[in-house]
Scaffold this active site. Structure first.
Site, PDB file in Angstrom:
ATOM      1  CB  SER A 264      -1.070  -0.163   1.085  1.00 13.38           C
ATOM      2  OG  SER A 264      -2.011   0.883   1.084  1.00 13.38           O
TER       3      SER A 264
ATOM      4  CG  ASP B  46      -6.372  -2.658  -4.717  1.00 11.73           C
ATOM      5  OD1 ASP B  46      -7.366  -2.036  -4.062  1.00 11.73           O
ATOM      6  OD2 ASP B  46      -5.322  -2.547  -4.410  1.00 11.73           O
TER       7      ASP B  46
ATOM      8  CG  HIS C 233      -5.434  -2.201  -0.790  1.00 15.15           C
ATOM      9  ND1 HIS C 233      -4.439  -1.610  -1.850  1.00 15.15           N
ATOM     10  CD2 HIS C 233      -4.937  -1.521   0.322  1.00 15.15           C
ATOM     11  CE1 HIS C 233      -3.840  -0.673  -1.652  1.00 15.15           C
ATOM     12  NE2 HIS C 233      -4.006  -0.448  -0.327  1.00 15.15           N
TER      13      HIS C 233
END
Length: 462
Positions: free
Chosen positions: A172, A383, A439
């Site tokens: 991320s 995602d 994600h």
């Protein structure tokens, strides 16, 4: 002589804050792996105290790679990456209650094949703290510098891992900070910083890298996943000229199209578009106990009962257990958390005093392609926060030589995703999708993620 004396002082100071943890509240019996926790001071006068969890490889600690793992955010605790993604423990949801979380072993832990340092960074994240108020002021670049300092000091105290292949890793928002840290390590190696690190490369999962590439790819992603119609996609692309994140607010045609797109996407879970869209559960530190007012009635019911009792299963409910566990006094004592250093533990602290002073890590990434490094970049392909399409686009902007074009990789005889291999002189990059991943891809597809990392670390084709 002075440098040797300084090294001894550093080792003495750091070693005083290390603890080997043999048991943990919520886990029955002794831990079947080696867990160490501790603090390392960085910055001026060691005013920033970074907390870490270190777990030795369950296979061969002496020879297996060493991974430094940074959870994204910024401000998301390393414990989240440990217990929900790639660590050896996960919550036992079937046997847990709201106030009594229990653990079970994760058969797909990356510690099956690697030693991993899970670091609470930047300061203000998890159990990391500053001794002075001004110490909480941080940024992309200063946090990267502090993480590099942490790594140097950690290796001074753990010289037995100096020869292990080192990979800087994260997911991320770590897509911004990891390339900066890798560059810091390389700079240190070039000028002879001690200790000498055996840096081999870096690993990035669903990385935020560049706002234009990442966010502008969301509408193309939505079209390819049949979330918006072909006519709406083409109209939005034409009217907004491909700029969806910072459009001209006076362009009525573009704004109208974007409003229609928002209506199509607004009720989806962006982190994994196939899962239920549920209330985001991040209790705010308004007082010593949770602000239950920030939790909906339905989520509070889940907290006080078993997850299976909820009519709608939501992954977010799992995160509640981390708040209960990490804010328990017996847990903090077991982890050797310094009393009075932090208030309420938050899985993701959204109130950091943080300066986003690096808007894109593209230039850092491009510079790294000139080095003798290996890179693994992977995307959960469902995602919509950081769509795989944007990641592929910025990788392709480097004009690397394609060694192996898009092809499937398998786990248990089934397609687990697709990957490509790139190279540029001494640099190599593997890009992989994880089919069905969200994600934080290992959280959604743990078996496939372990197979991917085990093969890549061993220099095998995926």
């Amino acid at each position: 002589m002075f440098l040797r004396l300084l090294l001894l002082v550093i080792i003495f100071k750091v070693s005083m804050s290390q603890s080997i943890i043999q048991t943990l509240p919520g886990f029955s019996g002794n831990l079947p792996f080696k867990l160490e926790t501790g603090y390392i001071g960085v910055g001026k006068l060691d005013a920033v105290q970074l907390f870490y969890y270190f777990i030795e490889s369950e296979r061969n600690p002496r020879d297996d790679p060493l991974l430094l793992w940074l959870t994204g955010g910024p401000g998301c605790s390393a414990f989240s990456g440990l217990v929900y993604e790639i660590g050896p423990l996960t919550f036992n949801y079937n046997n847990s209650r709201g106030t009594k979380p229990t653990f079970k072993l994760n058969p797909y832990s990356w510690t099956k094949v690697a030693n991993i340092i899970f670091l609470d960074q930047p300061v203000g994240t998890g159990f990391s703290y500053a001794t002075k108020a001004e110490g909480y002021n941080t940024s992309d670049t200063s946090s990267a510098a502090q993480t590099y300092e942490f790594l140097r000091k950690w290796l001074m105290v753990h010289p037995e891992f100096l020869s292990n292949p080192l990979y800087i890793s994260g997911d991320s928002y770590s897509g911004i900070t990891v390339p900066i840290i890798v560059q810091e390590v390389l700079n240190g190696l070039h000028i002879g910083h001690q200790p000498p690190m055996n840096l081999q490369g870096y690993i990035l999962g669903n990385p935020f890298t560049d706002r234009d590439y990442d966010f502008n790819s969301r509408i193309l992603f939505a079209y390819r996943k049949a979330l918006v119609s072909k006519s709406l996609y083409e109209s939005t692309k034409r009217n907004c000229k491909g700029e969806y994140t910072t459009p001209d607010p006076n362009d009525t045609a573009c704004m109208s199209d974007l409003q229609a797109v928002t209506q199509c996407l607004g009720n989806l879970d962006e982190a994994q578009i196939l899962e239920p869209n549920c209330e985001r559960l991040s209790p705010k530190p308004k007082r010593a106990k949770w602000d239950h007012g920030s939790l909906g009635d339905s989520s509070l019911a889940v907290l006080l009962s078993t997850p299976q009792s909820a009519e709608l299963w939501c992954r977010n409910y799992h995160y509640l257990y981390s708040y209960v566990w990490a804010n328990d006094k017996t847990v903090r004592s077991a982890l050797h958390i310094r009393e009075g250093t932090i208030g309420e533990w938050l899985r993701c602290n959204g109130s950091l005093s943080y300066d986003y002073d690096v808007s894109t890590s593209i230039d850092y990434e491009r510079n790294l392609t000139r080095e003798q490094l290996r890179a693994l970049i992977y995307s959960g392909d469902h995602d919509m926060v950081i769509p795989y399409l944007g990641t592929i686009a910025w990788i392709e902007s480097f004009n690397l030589t394609v060694q192996v074009d898009w092809y499937p990789w398998l786990v248990d005889g089934q397609v687990a995703g697709y990957n490509m291999n790139y190279a540029e002189e001494k640099y190599s990059l593997t890009y992989a999708t994880i089919k069905g991943g969200g994600h934080t891809a290992p959280e959604y597809k743990p078996n496939e993620a372990l197979a991917m990392i085990e093969r890549w670390l061993a220099h095998f084709p995926l």
